[in-house]
Write a protein that holds these residues in place. Sequence first.
Motif: not given
Length: 845
Positions: A44-53
Amino acid sequence: MLRIVMSFFGAIFSWIVTGLFFLALTIGAVFWMYSRDLPSHEQLAQYTPKTISRIYSGEGKLIDEFAEERRIFVPIADIPDLVKQAFISAEDKNFYHHHGFDPRGMIGALVQAVQSRGENVRGASTITQQVMKNFLLSSDRSIERKVKELILANRLEQSLSKDQILELYLNEIFLGQNSFGVAAAAQTYFNKSLSELSPHEAAMLASMPQAPGRYHPVRAKQRVTERRNYVLHEMWQNGYITEATYKSEAELPLRSVQNGDFPAFQQQLPPRDYFTDEIRRQLSREFGSDEFFSGGLAIRATVEPDLQKLAARSLQRALERYDRGRGVWRGTKQVIPADDLATEEKWRAALSAAPVPRDIQGWYPAVVLSLGANNAEIGIEGEEGTAEIPAKDVQWARKRLDDGRLGPRARVASDLLSVGDVVLVRQMTSDDDGSFIRWTLRQVPEIEGGFMAMDVNNGRVIAMQGGFSYQSSVFNRATQAQRQPGSSFKPFVYAAALDSGFNPATIVVDEPITLNTPQGLWTPKNSSGKFYGPTTMRTGIEQSRNLMTVRIAQDIGMETVATYAEKFGVYDQLTPFLANALGAQETTLFKMVAAYAMFANGGERVEPTLVDRVQDRMGRTIYRHDRRECINCDQANLPAGAAPAIASNRERVMDAVTAYQLTSMMEGVVKRGSGRGVNLSVPVAGKTGTTNDAKDVWFIGFTSNIVAGCYLGYDQPRTLGEDAFGGTLCVPVFNEFMREVVKEYGGAAFKVPPGGHFVNVDRFTGAILGPNAKGPNVIAEYFRDGQDLSGLGIVDGGFARVDPATLPMFTQPSDRGQAVTTSTGKKRVIPKKADFGTLSSGGLY
């Protein structure tokens, strides 16, 4: 007695201590057992969430966005305190004081459940526990999951700060309406940024995690309002807002996009079109679908929005003009039931749900409310009141009967329309002052087509329309439709010939040909059905002579033609059949337009692109299209009037002299040939194309800096009619679009490369003329330096050879009228007129 009492209480204490010991031992054993094989919380320290393109125009304006989960990641430092306080009050008021779990909260939830006899069971999970559940565990209700959640929550509290945990939570939490994270939810419910939210709006967002599926702002408005006011009360109790603020905010009505109080954010974006959807298709293939839809990419598109609208309008007008000329009414096939027409509120709701296209500029959905003796009363989406369709607006059309035959031409509205029919309408306005005249019926045409325009020097696609309406059909006919290019392929045959020693004045025999093929005898014909004898290559391409093209292809070899077509990217592999010299093998408009750009730029490879640059979620550039080097861009001050010098490192795909000769010949197509309908204020070259039975019609043309192409045809190919040609159907689309493009991009004479010289030539006979020759048939042809202008003979493709000893080259006008002997032994006289209509090279099979 005292000893007995002490012994009794001592025994009870021992039992309690022993029980507590075994209970602790049991709990410890349970936690030890479940703590094994747990997922790592350190990821979780390297969390890269799904985000809008997101896709932006060249000016930086947002034009489209794609996402699996609609999330906008916001760092915790940029999330307003008001939003943090609302969620902490709603979900975990002791968040900043516990170590991952809240015993007091758990006991309180248990007491509340007992007191209500199970009717009021609330969760006791802390924000940290919810993060663990959302990221690493399932959502099932079990003791095992709860124990694992407690263990991981405690570990997470030791690894990350409170703000880091809150950042994970506020960006990941699902808040209904396909919105993940607070920023996306603020946009979805209020069309606002987080900094614009008022306390009651922040409280409404904080209400959603409890039951996002049930807390709908319209269907459960009262329930959401009560929950919102509870959160406001907790914010007051926790000291985040004053009592006065709590009371005033709680009295406000629940307002949201879904209730119609704010415009939807998506409504502020232009409707999705073929351009951005093609970007989605190409980048999903390049980076992978997961990365495109969840990687938070920032994509700078090459599209010029105004020109994209113009491209759509130009193609739509041509398609509708053709379709309306057929005079057949089809409508939308959508009908609103009579019960839904009872009140205006009902028919408007039903009309808004009707699946009809709404991306055609100036067109509106409407429903037929009643029919009179002559006219029809309609209700129009977005327009107050009702309107009329008069009888004269339907008299162009006929309905198709149940047996497939066409009925009589309509005289009144009821001949075409029925009550409840959903139709498309637009305003008819005066050409003089734009004043409103009346509403008129429209329909999506059966015929389809594609259009594309790009910069010839850098490959930037500035406009692309893949059909009449994206909402009507998402199939992109510019990039996905495989169609026969017909005569628009001929320039590649001529390019191969020019590189093989031909020149624009070379004479090619235009006579009948019959070939024996595995499918039987093939007898290609010119579109006119006539043949014209020996003719210059220039005239051959200007008049689009099929027989000459076949002979040229036979002479140089179809393998050579195939190599050229593949080198230009028109085909991955062209089958070397002679019929393919006439454009019989299918390709796409996208490939054809890109290939024509290489004629326009002097023969250098250019790769078409819809994207200038792609950046990842961290702002790093991961793709850039233009890789040319700027030689003097590092200079602080350029000399007055000097422009940056760009070094081209592009591959040369054809000789520059060949490119200019071919471009000059295609200028003739526009000036005198099949494309003479082109009418622009700058030099233009191009080529039409019409396939067998006119199933597809094409025109691709270019100026010195922009190339644009169009094709029209039915998706299931069938004839467009005897009067359908690329010059009559596609050229108007090109004209309408390019007239506006020229205003912005200009245009100049095509650049003449070194390595050649101009010679005056009779464009009909190919005769070399003197430098002072004048007349309507005199043209200055560009010949390659060192090329022998004599002894080239007449090219017949090898179907029948002309004896060079008896057929001199046409080098002087005086050669006309001389007697020659053909390879069949027949005597012929070279005619004094330019058409050579009586010269025959014998029987050709």
